[in-house]
Each structure stands twice: as C-alpha cells, then as structure tokens.
Design a protein around this motif. Structure first.
Motif, PDB file in Angstrom:
ATOM      1  N   VAL A 115       0.850  -1.183   0.000  1.00 47.68           N
ATOM      2  CA  VAL A 115       0.000   0.000   0.000  1.00 47.68           C
ATOM      3  C   VAL A 115       0.890   1.238   0.000  1.00 47.68           C
ATOM      4  N   ARG A 116       0.634   2.159  -0.888  1.00 46.08           N
ATOM      5  CA  ARG A 116       1.489   3.336  -1.031  1.00 46.08           C
ATOM      6  C   ARG A 116       1.149   4.380   0.019  1.00 46.08           C
ATOM      7  N   ALA A 117       2.187   5.023   0.553  1.00 51.09           N
ATOM      8  CA  ALA A 117       2.005   5.995   1.633  1.00 51.09           C
ATOM      9  C   ALA A 117       1.121   7.150   1.201  1.00 51.09           C
ATOM     10  N   HIS A 118       1.274   7.603  -0.043  1.00 52.22           N
ATOM     11  CA  HIS A 118       0.548   8.801  -0.454  1.00 52.22           C
ATOM     12  C   HIS A 118      -0.943   8.546  -0.652  1.00 52.22           C
ATOM     13  N   GLY A 119      -1.372   7.277  -0.680  1.00 52.38           N
ATOM     14  CA  GLY A 119      -2.772   6.998  -0.951  1.00 52.38           C
ATOM     15  C   GLY A 119      -3.587   6.529   0.233  1.00 52.38           C
ATOM     16  N   ILE A 123      -7.746   6.454   0.997  1.00 57.13           N
ATOM     17  CA  ILE A 123      -8.454   5.182   1.171  1.00 57.13           C
ATOM     18  C   ILE A 123      -9.330   5.237   2.412  1.00 57.13           C
ATOM     19  N   LEU A 124      -8.768   5.727   3.512  1.00 55.00           N
ATOM     20  CA  LEU A 124      -9.524   5.803   4.765  1.00 55.00           C
ATOM     21  C   LEU A 124     -10.720   6.737   4.617  1.00 55.00           C
ATOM     22  N   GLN A 125     -10.513   7.904   4.027  1.00 50.35           N
ATOM     23  CA  GLN A 125     -11.613   8.850   3.876  1.00 50.35           C
ATOM     24  C   GLN A 125     -12.730   8.276   3.014  1.00 50.35           C
ATOM     25  N   MET A 126     -12.379   7.553   1.972  1.00 49.08           N
ATOM     26  CA  MET A 126     -13.398   6.943   1.124  1.00 49.08           C
ATOM     27  C   MET A 126     -14.195   5.894   1.900  1.00 49.08           C
ATOM     28  N   ARG A 127     -13.506   5.096   2.696  1.00 48.13           N
ATOM     29  CA  ARG A 127     -14.208   4.095   3.495  1.00 48.13           C
ATOM     30  C   ARG A 127     -15.171   4.749   4.486  1.00 48.13           C
ATOM     31  N   LEU A 128     -14.707   5.802   5.141  1.00 42.49           N
ATOM     32  CA  LEU A 128     -15.567   6.476   6.106  1.00 42.49           C
ATOM     33  C   LEU A 128     -16.791   7.086   5.431  1.00 42.49           C
ATOM     34  N   GLN A 129     -16.608   7.645   4.247  1.00 39.29           N
ATOM     35  CA  GLN A 129     -17.722   8.246   3.531  1.00 39.29           C
ATOM     36  C   GLN A 129     -18.714   7.192   3.040  1.00 39.29           C
ATOM     37  N   ARG A 130     -18.240   5.983   2.815  1.00 35.08           N
ATOM     38  CA  ARG A 130     -19.085   4.931   2.247  1.00 35.08           C
ATOM     39  C   ARG A 130     -19.501   3.885   3.283  1.00 35.08           C
ATOM     40  N   ALA A 171      -6.418  -4.681   2.924  1.00 37.09           N
ATOM     41  CA  ALA A 171      -7.404  -3.727   3.435  1.00 37.09           C
ATOM     42  C   ALA A 171      -6.991  -3.195   4.801  1.00 37.09           C
ATOM     43  N   GLU A 172      -6.491  -4.081   5.656  1.00 38.24           N
ATOM     44  CA  GLU A 172      -6.046  -3.651   6.987  1.00 38.24           C
ATOM     45  C   GLU A 172      -4.736  -2.880   6.920  1.00 38.24           C
ATOM     46  N   ALA A 173      -3.909  -3.165   5.927  1.00 36.37           N
ATOM     47  CA  ALA A 173      -2.588  -2.546   5.848  1.00 36.37           C
ATOM     48  C   ALA A 173      -2.667  -1.044   5.645  1.00 36.37           C
ATOM     49  N   ALA A 174      -3.713  -0.566   4.994  1.00 33.95           N
ATOM     50  CA  ALA A 174      -3.856   0.886   4.824  1.00 33.95           C
ATOM     51  C   ALA A 174      -3.976   1.569   6.182  1.00 33.95           C
ATOM     52  N   ASP A 175      -4.791   0.994   7.069  1.00 31.38           N
ATOM     53  CA  ASP A 175      -4.928   1.558   8.414  1.00 31.38           C
ATOM     54  C   ASP A 175      -3.630   1.433   9.192  1.00 31.38           C
ATOM     55  N   ARG A 204       0.943  -8.206   7.140  1.00 30.32           N
ATOM     56  CA  ARG A 204       0.340  -6.880   7.284  1.00 30.32           C
ATOM     57  C   ARG A 204       1.411  -5.800   7.281  1.00 30.32           C
ATOM     58  N   ILE A 205       2.501  -6.032   8.003  1.00 28.10           N
ATOM     59  CA  ILE A 205       3.608  -5.073   8.007  1.00 28.10           C
ATOM     60  C   ILE A 205       4.194  -4.942   6.604  1.00 28.10           C
ATOM     61  N   SER A 206       4.346  -6.062   5.912  1.00 28.26           N
ATOM     62  CA  SER A 206       4.890  -6.026   4.553  1.00 28.26           C
ATOM     63  C   SER A 206       3.978  -5.229   3.623  1.00 28.26           C
ATOM     64  N   ALA A 207       2.671  -5.474   3.728  1.00 29.25           N
ATOM     65  CA  ALA A 207       1.730  -4.760   2.872  1.00 29.25           C
ATOM     66  C   ALA A 207       1.664  -3.280   3.201  1.00 29.25           C
ATOM     67  N   ALA A 208       2.041  -2.916   4.430  1.00 30.45           N
ATOM     68  CA  ALA A 208       2.057  -1.512   4.841  1.00 30.45           C
ATOM     69  C   ALA A 208       3.373  -0.825   4.483  1.00 30.45           C
ATOM     70  N   GLY A 209       4.228  -1.520   3.763  1.00 27.87           N
ATOM     71  CA  GLY A 209       5.478  -0.917   3.316  1.00 27.87           C
ATOM     72  C   GLY A 209       6.654  -1.161   4.221  1.00 27.87           C
ATOM     73  N   GLY A 210       6.463  -1.938   5.301  1.00 24.29           N
ATOM     74  CA  GLY A 210       7.560  -2.232   6.206  1.00 24.29           C
ATOM     75  C   GLY A 210       8.371  -3.429   5.745  1.00 24.29           C
ATOM     76  N   VAL A 211       9.539  -3.591   6.354  1.00 30.59           N
ATOM     77  CA  VAL A 211      10.415  -4.717   6.032  1.00 30.59           C
ATOM     78  C   VAL A 211      10.604  -5.550   7.298  1.00 30.59           C
ATOM     79  N   PRO A 212       9.936  -6.704   7.411  1.00 30.96           N
ATOM     80  CA  PRO A 212      10.140  -7.559   8.582  1.00 30.96           C
ATOM     81  C   PRO A 212      11.571  -8.097   8.623  1.00 30.96           C
ATOM     82  N   ALA A 213      12.240  -7.880   9.738  1.00 26.49           N
ATOM     83  CA  ALA A 213      13.643  -8.283   9.851  1.00 26.49           C
ATOM     84  C   ALA A 213      13.821  -9.582  10.626  1.00 26.49           C
ATOM     85  N   ARG A 214      13.038  -9.791  11.671  1.00 27.03           N
ATOM     86  CA  ARG A 214      13.185 -10.978  12.509  1.00 27.03           C
ATOM     87  C   ARG A 214      11.816 -11.525  12.881  1.00 27.03           C
TER      88      ARG A 214
END
Length: 527
Positions: A23-27, A31-38, A153-157, A188-198
C-alpha cells in the motif's frame, strides 16, 4: 488436508505480487476517507451480498424474524446511520452472543430457534490463502483463513498508524507463537510498506505434536517471498523465559542508528524490558506494539522504565484489527476504533436479558473481505466506548471514537494466550474432579497480574481433596485445555513453557457475595 494444500498453492501463486505491491504511503489517507464516507453503502452492500443473498445465513433468519427486508434495512440505516440501525436491530434480537456464535448454545428469539456454527458465517466472498484455526478443548475448531486482500485492506490503516508514530523506517520484528496470527502480522507489516527483519517464536516450530500446518504454511510464505525478491524472515525459537536474543537484536539495531520495533504480547514485552534492565541494556527509543492481552498500567510502567515506548492494538481472529493505540492516551490501553472497517455498539442496560454485561462490545464487519460476516456479534470482550477529542494524529484522520479498559468477560488471557471461560470451567468442574477427586467447588483458577505487569495463574486445590501430585494436576489441567495439535495445544504449551501456572493447596476464594467462582482476578504487589 486437501483444503490446506489448495490454500498453500493459492498462497504461493498470489504472494509474490502481493509483496511487490505494498500500500502506497501517499494513498492511504484517501483510502480511509473513502471508506468512512461509504460506511452506510458498504454495510448495506455486504448485507445484500452475504446475508440476504445467502439462504443459509443465520442473520437472514434473524432479520426475517423481525420483518426486516432489504429495503427496510436500507430505510433504517438512512434514518439512524449505521450504529443507530445496529442498536435498533439489537433491541429486536438481531445479535449473537459468543456462545451462540461458536455453536455452544442455540439461538432462541421468541418462536425462532436455530443453531449457528461459525462455518455458516464465513464470508462467501473471502478467499483462503493461509488456513487459520482456533478452538479449544470444548468447542469445535474454527477455520478462519487469511485472505491476502483482507490483509491489504487492513494494511492501509496500519500504515497510517505507523506513520503517525514516526515509524515509516522502523526495523520490524515479531515474537509470538507459531500460526496464523504471527503470519498475519508479518504480511500486514509487509503490505504496509515495512520490512520484517526478525521472526522470533515463543514455541519451537519443530516441536513434536504441533500440526504440520504450522510448518508448511510458514515455509510456503518464505518461498513465496523469495520468489518476490522480498525475503521474509524464518522463525527462530526464543522461549518466553529467555528473551536475551531479542534484547541483543534490539540493542544491535539501536547501535546501527535504527529504531527496533517488536510486535508481541504485553507480558512478553515486559519480559524483554526486564531482561534488558537486568543486563544493563539501554532500550531508549525502542518501540513495541502489543496485542493479545490487556495493556495495563503496570505493564506500561515496566516497559517505559526500560526507555521504550509502547502502543496497544486490539484485534480478534474473527474480524482482524479493531482498534489502534491513541498517541495522546488517557489510560494505558486507550484505542481509536477503526470505524472505516468496523461498527461497534454496546449491549447497554438491555444486555442482561441476553447474558451480556452492559459494556459488552457487539462487532459488525463493514469490509467485503472480512473472514466472517459479523452483525452485532459479541466476541467475549467488554470495554468503555466513548467519543472524545484527543488531538492526536489518529483523530485527525477520522477515528474519533475511543475504546479503553478492554477486558474479556468470557475468557482467561495470560502470556498472550486465551482460553474461553467455558473451557476453563469444564476442566475445573469435570476433568480435575474425575481424575483427582473432590467436587466442582474444590478447584479454582486465580488470575493475577503482578505490579510489574507479569501474568500468573494459580490453580487452587482444596486441601480436603487429599494427597496429590501438584505437578500432575498442572499437567492434566494444561493437557485437557490443549488437547489436540491445533491452536489450543500451542497455547497450553506456551503456558507450560513460560511457567505461567502453579498449583497451590488452599481453599478456593470466596467472592464478595460469598460465592465460590471457578475463576477470580486479583492484582498483587509482586510476582
């Protein structure tokens, strides 16, 4: 077994593309605002596709029982909003208690009687890429499954949560037990753009008796990550009573001018911080994210005493992430409710008729990829649910509802592991008396949290029962709870390895009303 193999094949096929496209940081804010509106549209759409269109869905029968057709539900939501509609439905009997949800008790609403099983509530639109099973010695295991689209879907949050904490560049690690919960966090961490190390495992993944699912699913995840060119860590055994390797990893990460971030249970975070203090290791700036058991003031104090920072999250296997720790908290487990993905109401004064405490949480899923279709379902948790302005970044993105003092009212939780109250009761009142003598009031489980935040369980056995081997009593208790190779077996093994349980020969405690309850909670001044 064939279902597990099919899930493994789907995971290996889908995982490389999933890992290459976080999931890209800039988006994420959009995504959250659209979910809240819908929210209203998402709720009604899910009800139409997964409830009204599925003849076997139990909620369809509950809604029909009160005469609520799809157009009636839409009109109700239009007038009252999602939460207002859910409260109106709850008052008319559209809800499930945890016993009803798990099939331990029939649903009775007036002249309507039916038996529900979690399988009837599986989301027909969700895929299973990693099979996840939970269950215990009394209830059938629940097959939930991890859907990579639901992880996304959870990774955006989660990305918003980490960014609010300044965690975009943290170095991530995990310490829990083998199984779906750990893998879900890694993905979830990977999808949020993180790099799991251990990936540290509190139970040896190669231990005899564990279901092969724990080993092959982790291997497939590892193989898929290698194919993607984004390798995920393999699990390394670090027992709960010897967290030295984790302390060393966190210290080494700090020496490299990076921020170590450990996702684990609150009591496990306390163990790490106490080991660091004993070893003279400075954890200033280290970060913890904790879930799986209460984040109490005592545990918070022990973690911060080592110089680390910690935020809780609130999640359930049946529905994923429910809340994220407030950055300007009023209490130790102050959480922002993720209202883009869930709607939550409380049982209130009407709860007593359903056997629910007033603060019992009733959860409704709003996202189309949720593993289960939940409509006013109690998962056995209660909490304070309030709206307040905290001024933290999570309020600014649109999460204005807070949860705090989250506790289970039907489960025993220690060391991050949870057993349902009904399972504990069966062992105390049936298994132990049958094996060692005595009756159902001669055995009691006392849950304690020491002032330093460490969890302890004392199994009280009345002296009148007669001579017995205390170690044998503990073994029978844990074996009965952890019968089988599934999740319950992993949890019982962890309690045994961590030394959480000890047996004492003394009469069970009386409650304030003079009752002998099968379990009690107390807070002690020391371990």
């Amino acid at each position: 077994m064939l279902d597990d193999l099919a899930a493994g094949a789907r995971l290996l096929w889908r995982l490389p593309a999933f890992l290459r496209n976080p999931v890209r940081a800039h988006g994420v804010r959009a995504i959250l605002q659209m979910r809240l509106q819908r929210r209203e549209a998402n709720f009604l759409g899910l009800a139409a596709r997964a409830i009204y269109a599925v003849p076997t869905n139990p909620y369809r029968h509950l809604l029909a029982h009160i005469g609520c057709a799809p157009n009636d539900l839409a009109a109700l939501v239009g007038r009252e909003g999602v939460e207002g509609a859910l409260r109106a439905l709850y008052r008319q009997g559209v809800y499930l208690t945890v016993d009803e949800f798990k099939g331990r008790r029939p649903v009775v609403r007036g002249n309507l009687t039916m038996t529900v099983t979690p399988g009837l509530l599986r989301n027909p639109q969700a895929s299973v890429h990693i099979p996840v099973h939970s269950g215990g010695s009394r209830s059938p295991q629940i097959a939930a499954g991890i859907d990579l689209e639901d992880i996304r879907a959870e990774a955006a949050d989660l990305r918003l949560f980490l960014a609010a904490r300044g965690g975009e560049a943290w170095v991530h690690s995990f310490w829990s037990v083998p199984g779906g919960a750990a893998m879900r966090w890694i993905l979830r961490i990977s999808a949020a753009g993180g790099v799991p190390a251990r990936w540290f495992s509190q139970v040896d993944p190669a231990a005899p008796g564990l279901h092969p699912r724990y080993r092959w699913s982790a291997r497939v995840m590892r193989w898929g990550s290698l194919l993607a060119g984004t390798p995920l860590p393999a699990a390394r055994h670090v027992s709960p009573d010897a967290p030295g390797p984790i302390v060393a990893w966190m210290a080494d990460t700090r020496r490299r001018s990076a921020v170590p971030h450990l996702l684990t249970y609150p009591s496990a975070a306390v163990r790490v911080c106490r080991a660091a203090l004993d070893a003279g290791v400075d954890l200033s700036g280290a970060q913890f994210t904790v879930s799986g058991e209460p984040m109490t003031a005592g545990r918070l104090q022990e973690i911060t005493r080592a110089g680390a920072a910690v935020r809780p999250v609130f999640a359930a296997m049946e529905c994923g992430q429910i809340g994220y720790g407030c950055l300007n908290p009023e209490v130790s487990d102050d959480l922002h409710l993720a209202t883009d993905l869930h709607a939550v109401i409380q049982a209130g004064a009407d709860g007593s008729a359903a056997g629910l405490p007033a603060e019992a949480l009733l959860v409704t899923a709003l996202r189309p990829t949720a593993p289960f279709i939940l409509l006013n379902v109690s998962l056995g948790d209660q909490a304070a649910l309030v709206k307040r302005s905290c001024g933290c970044p999570l309020e600014q993105v649109g999460w204005g509802t807070h949860l705090h003092t989250v506790r289970s009212y039907e489960k025993v939780t220690a060391g991050g592991m949870t057993f349902l109250d009904a399972e504990i009761t069966r062992v105390l009142e049936e298994v132990l008396p049958a094996r060692f003598g005595g009756g159902p009031t001669d055995y009691q489980l006392v849950e304690e949290e020491a002032a330093d935040g460490s969890p302890h369980l004392r199994l009280l056995v009345h002296p009148a029962v007669g001579a017995l081997d205390e170690h044998g009593v503990a073994d029978v208790f844990l074996s009965a709870l952890g019968a089988g190779p599934g999740a319950a077996g992993v949890m019982a093994r962890l309690w045994r390895d961590a030394g959480v349980l000890r047996v004492e020969r003394r009469p069970p405690r009386l409650s304030a009303s003079g009752k002998i309850l099968h379990r009690q909670r107390v807070r002690t001044a020391g371990p």
